[in-house]
Design a protein around this motif. Structure first.
Motif, short mmCIF file in Angstrom:
data_model
loop_
_atom_site.label_atom_id
_atom_site.label_comp_id
_atom_site.label_asym_id
_atom_site.label_seq_id
_atom_site.Cartn_x
_atom_site.Cartn_y
_atom_site.Cartn_z
N ALA A 1 -87.63 67.56 -33.04
CA ALA A 1 -87.63 68.15 -34.44
C ALA A 1 -86.28 68.22 -34.81
O ALA A 1 -86.02 68.92 -35.89
CB ALA A 1 -88.48 69.66 -34.47
N CYS A 2 -85.34 67.74 -34.13
CA CYS A 2 -83.89 67.60 -34.67
C CYS A 2 -83.46 66.26 -34.89
O CYS A 2 -82.59 65.97 -35.31
CB CYS A 2 -83.01 68.50 -33.99
N GLY A 3 -84.44 65.54 -34.49
CA GLY A 3 -84.22 64.18 -34.56
C GLY A 3 -83.45 63.28 -33.79
O GLY A 3 -82.98 62.09 -33.85
N HIS A 4 -83.10 64.01 -32.49
CA HIS A 4 -82.05 63.36 -31.55
C HIS A 4 -82.39 61.89 -30.96
O HIS A 4 -81.87 61.22 -30.48
CB HIS A 4 -81.59 64.25 -30.39
N SER A 5 -84.02 61.81 -30.76
CA SER A 5 -84.59 60.70 -30.43
C SER A 5 -83.95 59.40 -31.21
O SER A 5 -83.59 58.23 -30.65
CB SER A 5 -85.95 60.75 -30.41
N ALA A 6 -84.04 59.57 -32.64
CA ALA A 6 -83.62 58.53 -33.38
C ALA A 6 -82.06 58.50 -33.61
O ALA A 6 -81.43 57.43 -33.63
CB ALA A 6 -84.17 58.76 -34.61
N SER A 7 -81.52 59.49 -33.58
CA SER A 7 -80.00 59.61 -33.93
C SER A 7 -79.32 59.14 -32.68
O SER A 7 -78.57 58.25 -32.81
CB SER A 7 -79.16 61.25 -34.27
N GLY A 8 -79.91 59.44 -31.42
CA GLY A 8 -79.45 58.75 -30.34
C GLY A 8 -79.55 57.29 -30.04
O GLY A 8 -78.93 56.53 -29.78
N SER A 9 -80.62 56.90 -30.79
CA SER A 9 -81.03 55.40 -30.68
C SER A 9 -79.98 54.73 -31.69
O SER A 9 -79.65 53.68 -31.38
CB SER A 9 -82.34 55.17 -31.13
N MET A 10 -79.82 55.22 -32.68
CA MET A 10 -78.64 54.72 -33.63
C MET A 10 -77.39 54.35 -32.78
O MET A 10 -76.62 53.31 -33.05
CB MET A 10 -78.29 55.61 -34.83
N SER A 11 -77.02 55.58 -32.18
CA SER A 11 -75.94 55.11 -31.26
C SER A 11 -75.93 54.07 -30.42
O SER A 11 -74.85 53.30 -30.10
CB SER A 11 -75.49 56.46 -30.58
N VAL A 12 -77.19 53.94 -29.56
CA VAL A 12 -77.23 52.75 -28.75
C VAL A 12 -77.22 51.46 -29.32
O VAL A 12 -76.60 50.62 -28.78
CB VAL A 12 -78.73 53.03 -28.20
N LEU A 13 -77.49 51.44 -30.58
CA LEU A 13 -77.97 50.40 -31.30
C LEU A 13 -76.48 49.94 -31.92
O LEU A 13 -76.04 48.49 -31.49
CB LEU A 13 -78.62 50.26 -32.50
N ALA A 14 -75.77 50.56 -32.22
CA ALA A 14 -74.34 50.41 -32.42
C ALA A 14 -73.44 49.80 -31.44
O ALA A 14 -72.66 49.02 -31.45
CB ALA A 14 -73.58 51.62 -33.07
N ALA A 15 -73.76 50.47 -30.19
CA ALA A 15 -72.99 50.04 -28.87
C ALA A 15 -73.49 48.81 -28.53
O ALA A 15 -72.76 47.92 -28.09
CB ALA A 15 -73.16 51.24 -27.82
N LEU A 16 -74.79 48.44 -28.77
CA LEU A 16 -75.07 46.95 -28.12
C LEU A 16 -74.56 46.01 -29.27
O LEU A 16 -74.06 44.98 -28.75
CB LEU A 16 -76.69 46.94 -28.46
N ALA A 17 -74.52 46.44 -30.42
CA ALA A 17 -73.82 45.25 -31.43
C ALA A 17 -72.50 44.97 -30.93
O ALA A 17 -72.03 43.91 -31.02
CB ALA A 17 -74.07 45.83 -32.86
N PHE A 18 -71.83 46.10 -30.92
CA PHE A 18 -70.41 45.83 -30.76
C PHE A 18 -70.30 45.08 -29.45
O PHE A 18 -69.24 44.26 -29.09
CB PHE A 18 -69.64 47.37 -30.45
N LYS A 19 -70.95 45.45 -28.34
CA LYS A 19 -70.77 44.70 -26.86
C LYS A 19 -71.09 43.17 -27.23
O LYS A 19 -70.31 42.25 -26.59
CB LYS A 19 -71.78 45.47 -26.03
#
Length: 395
Positions: free
Chosen positions: A91-109
């Motif tokens: 209910a604070c949305g950490h499942s999605a906000s954490g996924s944003m961080s993962v996606l940014a990391a994958l793109a940079f890699k």
């Protein structure tokens, strides 16, 4: 570089979206995110990002080097949250906000693997337990963020999008009052009511509200208030959360709270033990240069936003990070009707199809912010200079 980032962001969007759905359907509360960190780590490792688990001695934390260069002109870190709340899940949305961080990391890699020349290091750090004890504070205490020039994560919001957040400094106490049991009808005079100590403490804190600055917030709840009406309770426990915009002033209020505990025990004949519950959170050290950068990024991405940091609301352990390096905590609005954070409808939104675009938008905010700094290193120098001045002046 932005074109390359977009390409890989789109390529790996489904991987990050899948992480969100797994976490949202299987929420784990603060400090118990064992499966969540495995899920995130497995995706990073699948695409060539080695993961250091139990980072800083924290069972559900991690760290991974995403991009490493010789003689970096900057050291950037993406923060990743993934803890849920009791009863209401994400209910604070950490499942999605954490996924944003993962996606940014994958793109940079994959930008780096495809030959894009980087001039700055990029790491991702998994920071669990934000909702309770605040593991970012443990990392700060170990000096982790002294190794970085800028930290960022994107958080979700039910009402507005902002380039940064403001937070209240926070202290949380638990106080245990001890008395003596007795039969409530047969011999109440032989008992010492521990819950009387709890009640007096709460009344005294209510009186204290008259004499603190308006920005102060005091919240209480009774954890243990006895077991039966015909038994003088020998034990009572309460939790107190106290907040203020400035850490120095909050320290003075917290000292008054401790005196209240002692006084409540004295006047009720009980004894009391109390201590901090979880880590103390600091307010957000604002960095205007960094905030303006995110405003330009949001405008470039055609994301509608309100300028400047959001109004002060709650507290977060990223406040402590912001006093060890410059830090950003943009807020990204969920699609649809306004929603209340920490409510079931907010958690339900993590499973709605509209969350998929939100995850990609959040990753792009992170990616464009970092890419802009790589393309214009002088901007990072300005951010670092402002941060250094804030530490010197105690802003």
């Amino acid at each position: 570089m932005k074109s390359e980032f977009n390409h890989f962001c789109e390529s790996f969007a489904n991987e990050a979206i899948a992480v969100n759905y797994i976490l949202a359907k299987n929420p784990e509360i603060s400090g118990q995110e064992f499966e969540s960190v495995k899920t995130i780590g497995a995706v990073l490792e699948k695409y060539g990002i080695p993961v250091e688990y139990e980072f800083c001695g924290l069972p559900t934390a991690f760290k991974a080097n995403v991009v490493k260069v010789d003689n970096p002109q900057g050291r950037l870190v993406i923060l990743c949250e993934y803890d849920a709340l009791p009863d209401v899940g994400h209910a604070c949305g950490h499942s999605a906000s954490g996924s944003m961080s993962v996606l940014a990391a994958l793109a940079f890699k994959h930008m780096a693997d495809s030959g894009v020349a980087f001039n700055m290091d990029v790491d991702i750090i998994g920071t669990p337990d934000e909702e309770a004890t605040g593991c970012k504070v443990d990392m700060v205490n170990q000096g982790v963020f002294k190794n970085y020039d800028l930290a960022i994560m994107v958080h979700l919001d039910g009402e507005e999008t902002r380039p940064n957040s403001q937070f209240l400094a926070l202290d949380c106490f638990r106080a245990q009052f001890y008395g003596k049991p007795a039969h409530g009808a047969g011999e109440p005079w032989n008992g010492v009511n521990a819950v009387n100590g709890v009640q007096i403490a709460i009344h005294a804190m209510d009186m204290l509200r008259q004499h603190v600055l308006p920005e102060t917030r005091i919240g209480t709840w009774i954890i243990n208030g006895g077991g039966a009406s015909n038994v003088i309770p020998a034990f009572g426990e309460l939790e107190v959360t106290v907040r203020h915009t400035e850490r120095d002033y909050l320290n003075t209020v917290s000292e008054k709270i401790k005196h209240i505990f002692d006084g409540a025990a004295l006047c009720t004949g009980t004894t009391v033990a109390y201590d901090y519950y979880g880590n103390s959170y600091d307010g957000m050290n604002q960095n205007e240069e960094a905030t303006h950068l995110v405003e330009r990024v949001m405008a470039e991405l055609d994301i509608s936003f309100m300028p400047g940091p959001a109004d002060i609301s709650g507290s977060s352990d990223i406040g402590n990070v912001s006093w060890q390096c410059a830090a950003l905590h943009p807020k990204l609005r969920l699609a649809g009707e306004p929603k209340v954070c920490h409510a079931k409808e907010f958690a339900d939104a993590m499973l709605e199809p509209t969350i998929e675009k939100t995850i990609v938008d959040g990753a792009r905010i992170i990616g464009y912010t970092f890419v802009t700094l790589m393309e214009q290193p002088a901007l990072l120098e300005n951010i670092i200079a402002e941060f250094s001045a804030s530490i010197t002046t105690g802003k």
